[in-house]
Structures are given as C-alpha cells and as structure tokens.
Design a protein around this motif. Structure first.
Motif, short mmCIF file in Angstrom:
data_model
loop_
_atom_site.label_atom_id
_atom_site.label_comp_id
_atom_site.label_asym_id
_atom_site.label_seq_id
_atom_site.Cartn_x
_atom_site.Cartn_y
_atom_site.Cartn_z
N CYS A 96 17.97 35.85 48.03
CA CYS A 96 18.35 36.69 48.96
C CYS A 96 18.76 37.93 48.37
CB CYS A 96 19.58 36.23 49.97
SG CYS A 96 19.51 34.62 50.49
N GLU A 97 18.42 39.20 49.31
CA GLU A 97 18.71 40.64 49.05
C GLU A 97 20.06 40.71 49.77
OE1 GLU A 97 16.31 44.18 47.83
OE2 GLU A 97 16.58 44.40 49.82
N VAL A 98 21.00 41.48 49.25
CA VAL A 98 22.29 41.92 50.11
C VAL A 98 22.20 43.30 49.97
CG1 VAL A 98 24.76 41.90 50.32
CG2 VAL A 98 23.55 40.02 49.08
N ASP A 99 21.99 44.25 51.20
CA ASP A 99 21.97 45.70 51.34
C ASP A 99 23.49 45.92 51.75
OD1 ASP A 99 19.23 45.65 50.69
OD2 ASP A 99 18.77 45.52 52.81
N PHE A 100 24.35 46.68 50.98
CA PHE A 100 25.69 47.02 51.02
C PHE A 100 25.51 48.22 52.09
CE2 PHE A 100 25.77 44.91 46.90
CZ PHE A 100 26.42 43.79 47.21
N PHE A 101 26.66 48.16 53.19
CA PHE A 101 26.66 49.38 53.95
C PHE A 101 28.07 49.87 54.33
CE2 PHE A 101 26.95 45.58 56.62
CZ PHE A 101 27.92 46.00 57.57
N ALA A 102 28.98 48.95 54.09
CA ALA A 102 30.44 49.45 54.23
C ALA A 102 31.29 49.18 53.21
CB ALA A 102 30.73 48.88 55.79
N TYR A 103 32.55 49.89 53.11
CA TYR A 103 33.53 49.54 52.14
C TYR A 103 34.81 49.67 53.29
CZ TYR A 103 37.10 49.49 48.62
OH TYR A 103 38.20 48.90 47.70
N LEU A 104 35.77 48.47 53.04
CA LEU A 104 36.92 48.61 53.87
C LEU A 104 37.99 48.51 52.89
CD1 LEU A 104 34.51 47.41 55.89
CD2 LEU A 104 36.38 46.16 56.83
N ASP A 164 34.98 45.49 39.94
CA ASP A 164 34.15 46.77 40.25
C ASP A 164 33.74 46.92 41.76
OD1 ASP A 164 33.62 47.37 37.70
OD2 ASP A 164 31.66 46.38 37.47
N ILE A 165 34.47 45.89 42.47
CA ILE A 165 34.41 46.08 43.82
C ILE A 165 35.11 47.18 44.21
CG2 ILE A 165 34.72 44.89 46.01
CD1 ILE A 165 32.52 43.99 45.03
N ALA A 166 36.20 47.50 43.67
CA ALA A 166 37.12 48.58 44.05
C ALA A 166 36.50 49.92 43.83
CB ALA A 166 38.36 48.57 43.22
N LYS A 167 35.53 49.95 42.85
CA LYS A 167 34.88 51.21 42.76
C LYS A 167 34.16 51.82 44.01
CE LYS A 167 34.52 50.28 37.65
NZ LYS A 167 33.68 50.28 36.58
N TYR A 168 33.75 50.75 44.70
CA TYR A 168 32.96 51.09 45.85
C TYR A 168 33.82 51.86 46.83
CZ TYR A 168 28.75 48.49 44.96
OH TYR A 168 27.70 47.75 44.19
N LYS A 169 35.07 52.25 46.71
CA LYS A 169 35.80 52.93 47.38
C LYS A 169 35.15 54.39 47.57
CE LYS A 169 40.69 54.38 48.08
NZ LYS A 169 42.05 54.21 47.35
N GLU A 170 34.68 54.85 46.41
CA GLU A 170 33.81 56.16 46.44
C GLU A 170 32.38 55.87 46.92
OE1 GLU A 170 35.27 58.64 45.82
OE2 GLU A 170 37.23 57.56 45.11
N SER A 171 32.01 56.48 47.91
CA SER A 171 30.58 56.41 48.50
C SER A 171 29.54 56.48 47.64
CB SER A 171 30.52 57.08 49.74
OG SER A 171 30.62 58.62 49.34
N TYR A 174 29.53 55.65 44.47
CA TYR A 174 29.48 54.30 43.81
C TYR A 174 28.33 53.37 44.61
CZ TYR A 174 30.23 50.86 40.39
OH TYR A 174 30.14 49.84 39.35
N MET A 175 28.35 53.20 45.94
CA MET A 175 27.74 52.52 46.77
C MET A 175 26.19 53.13 46.52
SD MET A 175 27.47 51.56 50.79
CE MET A 175 28.78 50.44 50.49
N ALA A 176 26.21 54.56 46.75
CA ALA A 176 24.68 55.24 46.55
C ALA A 176 24.07 54.88 45.14
CB ALA A 176 24.87 56.74 46.78
N ALA A 177 24.98 54.56 44.25
CA ALA A 177 24.17 54.34 42.97
C ALA A 177 24.07 52.76 42.66
CB ALA A 177 24.97 54.81 41.81
N HIS A 178 24.81 51.88 43.59
CA HIS A 178 24.54 50.68 43.42
C HIS A 178 24.51 49.93 44.86
CE1 HIS A 178 27.04 52.02 40.01
NE2 HIS A 178 26.22 51.31 39.33
N PRO A 179 23.38 50.07 45.71
CA PRO A 179 23.33 49.87 46.95
C PRO A 179 23.02 48.24 47.41
CG PRO A 179 21.29 51.00 46.29
CD PRO A 179 22.31 50.93 45.15
N ARG A 180 22.65 47.57 46.46
CA ARG A 180 22.12 46.25 46.86
C ARG A 180 22.63 45.19 45.61
NH1 ARG A 180 18.02 49.29 46.81
NH2 ARG A 180 17.98 49.37 49.04
N GLY A 181 22.63 44.01 46.09
CA GLY A 181 22.68 42.92 45.16
C GLY A 181 21.66 41.73 45.25
#
Length: 259
Positions: free
Chosen positions: A179-187, A154-161, A163-170
C-alpha cells in the motif's frame, strides 16, 4: 591539625566525586548505552527479517491464478514473530520497521520484535483494537527516544510542514500486499484526544472524525475534509511522544491506498 583537616576534606571531596561519577554511570551513561546496544541489535534483526518487496508481484500472480494458494508477503516475517501485521517504510527517514500487534497496547512498549525486553526501546505496534489495516482508522504507536534517532523519533520532525513536503508518503506492506500512504496532516495532541478513537462503523461517525482531524491539525496538505469523506477512506495514524506538554503526542496522518 590543619593537615588532618585538609586530608579529611580531600577524602570527603574524593568520595563525593566517586559518588557523583557512580550515579552518572548508573543513571545516565549505562541506561543510554543499554538503549543504544538494544537499538543496534534490533536493527540487525530488522535487516535479517525485512521482506522483499518483490513478493507483491508474486502475490499478484497467485491471485490471478486461482489454482495457486494465496500468497502472504509477510509469511517470513510471521515466522520470526507470529504477531507481525506489516512493514512500514518512509523513504529519507529512519522509519523502516516491522509492525506488530499484541492483545494490549503495553507489551511492545517494553519488548522488541523478538518479544524480549529491550530496555524500553519497544517495537512499532498496531493498536490492539484495530482489525488489521482495513478499517477506517488504524493507529500505530512507537517510542520517541530523545537524543536518539530510534523508533518514531522522525515523526516529530513532521511538526514542520517543510519536512512533510520533503517526505510526503510512505509504503505499508500488509498481508494483502503493498500500500502507499499519502501523508496530509500533523497533530500535536494529548494522549486522550478523540483522534485515538477507532471502530467507526457509521458514516456520520467517520465524517465527524475526519472533521476532527482537520480542526485539530497543526497543518494539512494535499487533501480536503470533503475529499476524504467520499468513498471508503482508510486513515493511518503514526503516534509518538513529543514532550511539548504533559502526555503530548505527535501524530502523522495519512491515507492508505492499495497499490
């Protein structure tokens, strides 16, 4: 004579069919079945050892009461695997796994949480160079099993922004608590990219690293480089194979914040 030739052709075709079927079974069907079985068994193991997140409350109480021993929310997990260092969950995705750490970055590519070979499914693991999740950069790796929603697929799905908007944190549970993890970039980068550098002790190195993340990202969201350069920012990188080019890697980057 014609009948003999015909029968010979039938036998040859039958043998060719049997040979092709055997190759398909050995090289395609059987490996996939073994992988699915290994994934099913490991998910059942994960269900048995998943920590109760309510332990974070018990941990907070123990810290307030100095007469009580320090509580480790990963204690039960470590009882199953003494190399356990965390548990990562991203709601709405298939990522809900323990994180382990070996003395190299090879062992858990082929072996599962129980330390047994599991047909190359592996188990998510923290880079052996990292000292827990307290440093400026922590990197967790797992396989991307093509055709299967296993490990870090599912990490590869973050290639589409979107998907991050729908799943922004972990959420990342460590020995120090939740801890909370706020995602902000995909490389989308090669496996030898500078993003895999750890042990950044100088502020100038950390700032340069953050600049590299932003300049290499397919997109960013929620933070600016200048914001992350202020304070003791802890970055979490989740890395997996993505197959766009030789040694391609998809990397999801987030900021770790203690709850």
């Amino acid at each position: 004579m014609k009948k003999l030739v015909l029968w010979a052709m039938v036998v040859i075709l039958a043998c060719a069919g049997i040979y092709c079927a055997k190759r398909y079974y050995d090289e395609a069907y059987l490996p996939r079945k073994q992988l699915k079985d290994a994934d099913k068994e490991q998910r059942e193991l994960f269900d048995r050892v998943r920590p109760d997140v309510s332990v974070t409350e018990a941990q907070a109480v123990s810290k307030e009461n100095e007469s009580q021993p320090e509580y480790d929310p990963l204690a039960d997990l470590k009882a199953e695997n003494d190399e356990s260092v965390g548990w990562l969950t991203i709601d709405g995705t298939g990522i809900d796994y323990p994180i382990v750490q070996a003395s190299d970055n090879s062992f858990y590519l082929q072996n599962g949480f129980d330390k047994q070979y599991n047909c190359g499914l592996g188990c998510p693991f923290l880079d052996y160079r990292c000292e827990g999740f307290g440093e400026s950069v922590s990197i967790v790796y797992a396989h991307h099993i093509q055709g299967e929603q296993a490990m870090f697929a599912d990490i590869a799905k973050y290639k589409e922004s979107s998907y991050m908007a729908a799943h922004p944190r972990g959420e990342l549970l460590t020995a120090d608590g939740m801890c909370e993890v706020d995602f902000f970039a995909y490389l989308n980068i090669p496996s030898d990219d500078y993003a895999y550098q750890v042990g950044l002790t100088k502020k100038s190195d950390r700032d340069g690293y953050i600049d590299h993340i932003f300049s290499s990202a397919s997109y960013t969201s929620g933070f600016t480089a200048d914001e992350l350069k202020r304070g003791d920012t802890r970055l979490l990188l989740l890395s997996t194979c993505t197959y766009e080019f030789w040694e391609a890697r998809g990397v999801l980057v987030g900021v770790i914040k203690q709850k």
